[in-house]
Scaffold this motif. Structure first.
Motif, short mmCIF file in Angstrom:
data_model
loop_
_atom_site.label_atom_id
_atom_site.label_comp_id
_atom_site.label_asym_id
_atom_site.label_seq_id
_atom_site.Cartn_x
_atom_site.Cartn_y
_atom_site.Cartn_z
N ARG A 150 0.85 -1.19 0.00
CA ARG A 150 0.00 0.00 0.00
C ARG A 150 0.89 1.24 0.00
O ARG A 150 1.81 1.37 0.77
CB ARG A 150 -0.90 0.01 1.24
CG ARG A 150 -1.94 1.10 1.22
CD ARG A 150 -2.88 1.01 2.42
NE ARG A 150 -3.50 -0.30 2.55
CZ ARG A 150 -4.58 -0.70 1.88
NH1 ARG A 150 -5.15 0.10 1.01
NH2 ARG A 150 -5.08 -1.90 2.06
N SER A 177 1.14 5.52 -2.04
CA SER A 177 0.39 6.57 -2.71
C SER A 177 0.82 6.71 -4.17
O SER A 177 1.90 6.27 -4.55
CB SER A 177 0.55 7.90 -1.98
OG SER A 177 1.91 8.25 -1.91
N ARG A 221 -2.97 10.00 -3.94
CA ARG A 221 -4.06 9.06 -3.69
C ARG A 221 -3.48 7.71 -3.28
O ARG A 221 -2.48 7.26 -3.82
CB ARG A 221 -4.89 8.91 -4.96
CG ARG A 221 -6.20 8.18 -4.76
CD ARG A 221 -6.87 8.04 -6.08
NE ARG A 221 -5.97 7.23 -6.90
CZ ARG A 221 -6.36 6.38 -7.83
NH1 ARG A 221 -7.61 6.26 -8.12
NH2 ARG A 221 -5.50 5.67 -8.51
N GLU A 222 -4.10 7.03 -2.35
CA GLU A 222 -3.60 5.74 -1.87
C GLU A 222 -4.02 4.60 -2.80
O GLU A 222 -5.19 4.49 -3.16
CB GLU A 222 -4.13 5.46 -0.47
CG GLU A 222 -3.46 4.30 0.20
CD GLU A 222 -3.90 4.13 1.63
OE1 GLU A 222 -4.70 3.21 1.89
OE2 GLU A 222 -3.45 4.92 2.48
#
Length: 92
Positions: A66, A68, A73-74
């Motif tokens: 995970r 960005s 935005r992730e």
């Protein structure tokens, strides 16, 4: 000149890494530069590296990390592992 995937594999071996993802900027950027001899926007370079690793027999995509995007935005970034047979493939 080596392919992008071969250059990334060489950088990973040099640094003692077994996997690479978007967050390893030093590895994939150096590999891209040594394989193409060009400096382009990092966003475009990462896309070329990601495509090359996805299509390479030297790498296997396992899991995601995970992180960005360039805009903040992730998202989930793919993680590519160098296969044990890659050094043999690079010698051909």
């Amino acid at each position: 000149m080596p392919t992008i995937a071969q250059a990334i594999a060489a950088e990973m071996i040099k640094k003692g890494r077994t996997s690479v993802w978007f967050g390893h900027f030093d590895i994939w950027h150096a590999g891209y530069l040594s394989s193409t001899g060009k400096s382009i926007h990092p966003k475009d370079a990462w896309q070329a590296v990601r495509t090359a690793l996805a299509n390479s027999k030297e790498f296997e995509q396992k899991g995601y990390i995970r992180g960005s995007t360039w805009s903040g935005r992730e998202i989930l970034h793919p993680r590519y592992f160098l296969l044990k047979t890659a050094p043999l493939l690079m010698q051909k």
